[in-house]
Enzyme design. Structure first.
Site, mmCIF file in Angstrom:
data_model
loop_
_atom_site.group_PDB
_atom_site.id
_atom_site.type_symbol
_atom_site.label_atom_id
_atom_site.label_comp_id
_atom_site.label_asym_id
_atom_site.label_seq_id
_atom_site.Cartn_x
_atom_site.Cartn_y
_atom_site.Cartn_z
ATOM 1 N N ASP A 10 15.011 -5.240 15.719
ATOM 2 C CA ASP A 10 15.885 -4.068 15.709
ATOM 3 C C ASP A 10 15.285 -2.875 14.971
ATOM 4 O OD1 ASP A 10 18.338 -4.268 17.077
ATOM 5 O OD2 ASP A 10 19.079 -5.715 15.614
ATOM 6 N N GLN A 37 23.338 -9.178 15.508
ATOM 7 C CA GLN A 37 24.161 -8.213 16.232
ATOM 8 C C GLN A 37 25.140 -7.533 15.277
ATOM 9 O OE1 GLN A 37 23.765 -7.354 19.461
ATOM 10 N NE2 GLN A 37 25.454 -5.929 19.381
ATOM 11 N N LYS A 83 21.515 -8.845 27.120
ATOM 12 C CA LYS A 83 20.216 -9.190 26.525
ATOM 13 C C LYS A 83 19.753 -10.566 27.004
ATOM 14 C CE LYS A 83 21.155 -6.453 22.383
ATOM 15 N NZ LYS A 83 21.762 -6.488 21.036
HETATM 16 N N1 GUN Z 1 25.075 -3.021 17.826
HETATM 17 C C1 GUN Z 1 24.998 -1.911 18.594
HETATM 18 N N2 GUN Z 1 23.711 -1.625 18.873
HETATM 19 C C2 GUN Z 1 22.974 -2.558 18.266
HETATM 20 C C3 GUN Z 1 21.569 -2.807 18.178
HETATM 21 O O1 GUN Z 1 20.723 -2.070 18.710
HETATM 22 N N3 GUN Z 1 21.205 -3.896 17.462
HETATM 23 C C4 GUN Z 1 22.091 -4.703 16.854
HETATM 24 N N4 GUN Z 1 21.639 -5.741 16.159
HETATM 25 N N5 GUN Z 1 23.392 -4.508 16.893
HETATM 26 C C5 GUN Z 1 23.828 -3.451 17.608
#
Ligand code: GUN
Length: 266
Positions: free
Chosen positions: A113, A90, A46
């Site tokens: 998200d 996350q 990211k």
């Molecule tokens: N962990 C696995 N996929 C995701 C996601 O799309 N967002 C977040 N915040 N954590 C994750």
């Protein structure tokens, strides 16, 4: 047909062009409270994307023993920080922190998200998958979509989005009998598998020859990363692992951030 890598590269190029003339760049914060290898890889990806796109990104990495109250305070300050367009926490979080409470504490208008029930955005993995299927011209209306797995991050929101696309949606899970599993797979036009079991879908299953398999799994062993499906099954399209859904998820995150950015005045 484009590979996922090509599709993502093209769309990232377009986003980069859009952001180039902006004086105030979109700003994302990522809060990480784990030492999960999967999360580390995603967060690294990211941040790399942010650099390429010209998005300001800040990683707030907190120790694994951070108290829930302290995390709530960090979230509160991000909710109130006008320089931040959106942020994510996350997942997974350590056991002593209530994930549902944390998701609800992110201001819906900053929830990149799409985890908050009041968020106007959709979770990144399901949304990224739908965007890709559209870009490939795959017709969803009236098709039999099979969602394998019922997690809050992927399975449930995926089923909801496929339903919105007018698919006939079935969700199967760990309590589905093997007989039913084979029957549902054999009847499916679109299969989204997110069960976290390496190479679960294999040649012992029968597939429609024009089926589409979207593989959300990532398992790691000595030889590398593997999906929930054996590669090269006899179907029309199967997304690879690595180089598949992970890239779509990362792209969808920035699509969501842009939507938030565009809805604010700068
Ligand atoms: N962990 C696995 N996929 C995701 C996601 O799309 N967002 C977040 N915040 N954590 C994750």
């Amino acid at each position: 047909m484009m590979t996922i890598k090509e599709y993502v590269a093209q769309r990232k190029g377009e986003i980069k062009e859009l952001l180039l003339p902006l004086k105030v760049k979109p700003k994302l914060a990522i809060v990480q409270v784990n030492e999960d290898t999967g999360s580390n890889a995603y967060v690294r990806g990211k941040l790399k994307d942010a650099g390429e796109l010209g998005v300001d990104a800040e990683l707030i990495k907190l120790p694994i023993d951070t108290a829930q109250e302290a995390l709530l305070q960090v979230i509160d300050s991000l909710n109130n920080d006008d320089s931040i367009d959106g942020f994510i926490v996350q997942m997974p979080l350590p056991k002593h922190i209530d994930e549902e409470l944390i998701k609800l504490s992110v201001a819906p208008e900053k929830d990149v998200d799409g985890f908050h029930p009041l968020s106007k955005l959709n979770p990144c993995t399901p949304q990224g998958i739908i965007n890709y299927l559209h870009s490939e011209g795959i017709v969803l209306q009236g098709k039999n979509a099979l969602v394998m797995g019922r997690s809050n991050i992927v399975g449930k929101p995926m089923a909801k989005l496929l339903l919105k696309e007018n698919c006939n949606v079935t969700i199967v899970h760990s309590k589905t009998t093997p007989e039913d599993m084979h029957r549902y797979v054999a009847n499916a036009d679109i299969i989204v598998i997110a069960i976290g079991k390496m190479h679960y879908l294999d040649e012992t299953y029968e597939y429609k020859k024009d089926a589409v398999i979207v593989d959300v799994g990532i398992s790691r062993d000595e030889t590398g990363l593997h999906g929930d499906a054996v590669p090269n099954l006899p179907v029309r399209l199967q997304t690879p692992v690595p180089g598949g859904v992970g890239l779509l998820t990362r792209l969808a995150l920035y699509e969501n951030l842009l939507k938030i950015y565009n809805s604010r005045s700068h």
